[in-house]
Design a protein around this motif. Structure first.
Motif, mmCIF file in Angstrom:
data_model
loop_
_atom_site.group_PDB
_atom_site.id
_atom_site.type_symbol
_atom_site.label_atom_id
_atom_site.label_comp_id
_atom_site.label_asym_id
_atom_site.label_seq_id
_atom_site.Cartn_x
_atom_site.Cartn_y
_atom_site.Cartn_z
ATOM 1 N N MET A 84 6.247 -31.744 18.550
ATOM 2 C CA MET A 84 5.023 -31.194 17.964
ATOM 3 C C MET A 84 5.284 -30.750 16.528
ATOM 4 O O MET A 84 6.314 -30.140 16.240
ATOM 5 C CB MET A 84 4.526 -30.004 18.780
ATOM 6 N N LYS A 85 4.346 -31.068 15.660
ATOM 7 C CA LYS A 85 4.453 -30.596 14.291
ATOM 8 C C LYS A 85 4.141 -29.093 14.251
ATOM 9 O O LYS A 85 3.276 -28.603 14.973
ATOM 10 C CB LYS A 85 3.470 -31.342 13.395
ATOM 11 N N GLU A 132 -1.734 -33.075 9.656
ATOM 12 C CA GLU A 132 -1.029 -31.996 10.341
ATOM 13 C C GLU A 132 -1.985 -31.158 11.181
ATOM 14 O O GLU A 132 -3.154 -31.001 10.817
ATOM 15 C CB GLU A 132 -0.350 -31.067 9.327
ATOM 16 N N PRO A 133 -1.488 -30.583 12.278
ATOM 17 C CA PRO A 133 -2.280 -29.557 12.962
ATOM 18 C C PRO A 133 -2.408 -28.355 12.032
ATOM 19 O O PRO A 133 -1.554 -28.117 11.176
ATOM 20 C CB PRO A 133 -1.447 -29.225 14.210
ATOM 21 N N PHE A 134 -3.478 -27.598 12.197
ATOM 22 C CA PHE A 134 -3.732 -26.508 11.261
ATOM 23 C C PHE A 134 -4.447 -25.363 11.960
ATOM 24 O O PHE A 134 -5.027 -25.532 13.037
ATOM 25 C CB PHE A 134 -4.570 -27.003 10.077
ATOM 26 N N ALA A 135 -4.389 -24.198 11.337
ATOM 27 C CA ALA A 135 -5.094 -23.024 11.854
ATOM 28 C C ALA A 135 -6.355 -22.786 11.048
ATOM 29 O O ALA A 135 -6.491 -23.260 9.919
ATOM 30 C CB ALA A 135 -4.186 -21.798 11.780
ATOM 31 N N ALA A 185 1.725 -19.626 21.806
ATOM 32 C CA ALA A 185 1.145 -20.395 22.909
ATOM 33 C C ALA A 185 1.139 -21.880 22.588
ATOM 34 O O ALA A 185 1.390 -22.720 23.463
ATOM 35 C CB ALA A 185 -0.274 -19.902 23.202
ATOM 36 N N TYR A 186 0.870 -22.220 21.336
ATOM 37 C CA TYR A 186 0.882 -23.624 20.905
ATOM 38 C C TYR A 186 2.262 -24.246 21.091
ATOM 39 O O TYR A 186 2.376 -25.419 21.476
ATOM 40 C CB TYR A 186 0.446 -23.710 19.447
ATOM 41 N N LEU A 222 -6.061 -26.359 15.585
ATOM 42 C CA LEU A 222 -6.667 -27.649 15.899
ATOM 43 C C LEU A 222 -5.808 -28.798 15.411
ATOM 44 O O LEU A 222 -5.075 -28.668 14.423
ATOM 45 C CB LEU A 222 -8.060 -27.751 15.263
ATOM 46 N N GLN A 223 -5.940 -29.908 16.099
ATOM 47 C CA GLN A 223 -5.268 -31.136 15.688
ATOM 48 C C GLN A 223 -6.084 -31.827 14.593
ATOM 49 O O GLN A 223 -7.310 -31.678 14.537
ATOM 50 C CB GLN A 223 -5.092 -32.065 16.894
ATOM 51 N N PRO A 224 -5.438 -32.597 13.723
ATOM 52 C CA PRO A 224 -6.147 -33.188 12.576
ATOM 53 C C PRO A 224 -7.230 -34.181 12.958
ATOM 54 O O PRO A 224 -8.111 -34.469 12.142
ATOM 55 C CB PRO A 224 -5.029 -33.861 11.778
ATOM 56 N N GLU A 225 -7.207 -34.705 14.186
ATOM 57 C CA GLU A 225 -8.243 -35.659 14.611
ATOM 58 C C GLU A 225 -9.649 -35.059 14.562
ATOM 59 O O GLU A 225 -10.643 -35.790 14.505
ATOM 60 C CB GLU A 225 -7.948 -36.165 16.021
#
Length: 285
Positions: A1-2, A123-126, A147-148, A208-211
């Motif tokens: 996981m990134k 990238e995943p981001f907050a 948790a992530y 969240l994931q970048p998708e």
């Protein structure tokens, strides 16, 4: 996981619930005790390991970025007077730490997040909503990042709300629960109480994931005619892991007059230098 290195701060809103104070001042610059709301959110992000802060701003919001710049005249004057610069340390951004983009039209939270798509990249981001002041140790986002690390996928902050208030929130259809973590099987934006699948509401913290950016690119309108982040997140459910975390933190809705006043009172009562004065005052009322 990134890892989660980037955080988006949607701060282009007009703050109409706090008029007239927000006529010339961004609501995120309103102070709770002695620091603006944006400072609390940035502190929470930094504690969670965030390296890049992405401000999605609008017209009249330049003071948000200016606040984290150096103030040469102020600092020189304080140094000359022999005053400590420690109170200013948290309000200084490292080089390249803050990036600012414009949301040129008020088309909703989903649109504000989409405006940061080129900086977020793959990238995943907050996401942090500064007017949702979350008070906890560790901070709510730190708890979500932890948790992530276990769960991956997408994680939203959550809290239980009164059943008659569901029309003010994105509401979760809950699946399996494991302590503070709830599987998310569905999301609906601002349902009427009779139609709400639960009273578990999404609050202003997300990983969240970048998708999600590709989904937001369709610019599909939802509740209130706006591009809703909740609707885009709902389309990730079933395609990616999706959970809600009820963090050990107290939420203050500082976009609301009463919530803002209560936040000031709660933060002040939590400080040793202020609590005795306030308790003495309250005891005489």
């Amino acid at each position: 996981m990134k890892p989660i290195r980037k955080a988006v701060f949607p701060v282009a809103g007009l703050g109409t619930r706090l008029l007239p104070a927000t006529k010339t001042m961004p609501k995120e610059m309103l102070t709770v005790v002695d620091r603006p709301l944006i400072q609390y959110a940035v502190d929470e992000a930094r504690e969670a390991g965030i390296e890049q802060l992405i401000f999605v701003t609008g017209r009249g919001k330049s003071s948000l970025v200016d606040y984290f710049d150096m103030s040469f005249e102020l600092e020189a004057t304080m140094e000359k007077a022999g005053k400590s610069l420690d109170p200013l340390s948290a309000s200084r951004a490292d080089f390249g730490e803050i990036v600012s983009v414009r949301q040129q039209q008020p088309l909703g939270l989903g649109h504000a997040v989409w405006c940061a798509r080129h900086i977020v990249g793959d990238e995943p981001f907050a996401i942090l909503l500064p007017d949702d002041l979350m008070v906890g140790k560790p901070g709510a986002l730190r708890q979500m990042v932890d948790a992530y690390a276990r769960l991956g996928g997408n994680i939203v902050g959550a809290m239980e709300v009164p059943a008659d208030r569901t029309s003010s929130y994105g509401i979760i259809t809950p699946g399996a629960r494991d302590g503070a973590v709830t599987e998310v099987t569905g999301l609906v934006e601002k349902p009427a109480p009779a139609e709400a699948p639960s009273n578990l509401a999404v609050v202003g913290r997300y990983i969240l994931q970048p998708e999600v950016m590709a989904i937001l690119s369709s610019k599909e309108r939802g509740a209130g005619g706006e591009i809703q982040l909740t609707d885009a997140m709902a389309k990730l459910i079933g395609r990616q892991p999706f959970h809600a975390l009820t963090a050990e933190a107290v939420r203050h809705d500082c976009g609301d007059r009463a919530g803002f006043v209560l936040a000031n009172l709660a933060i002040a009562l939590g400080r040793d230098d202020l609590r005795p004065v306030i308790e003495d005052y309250l005891a005489t009322r």
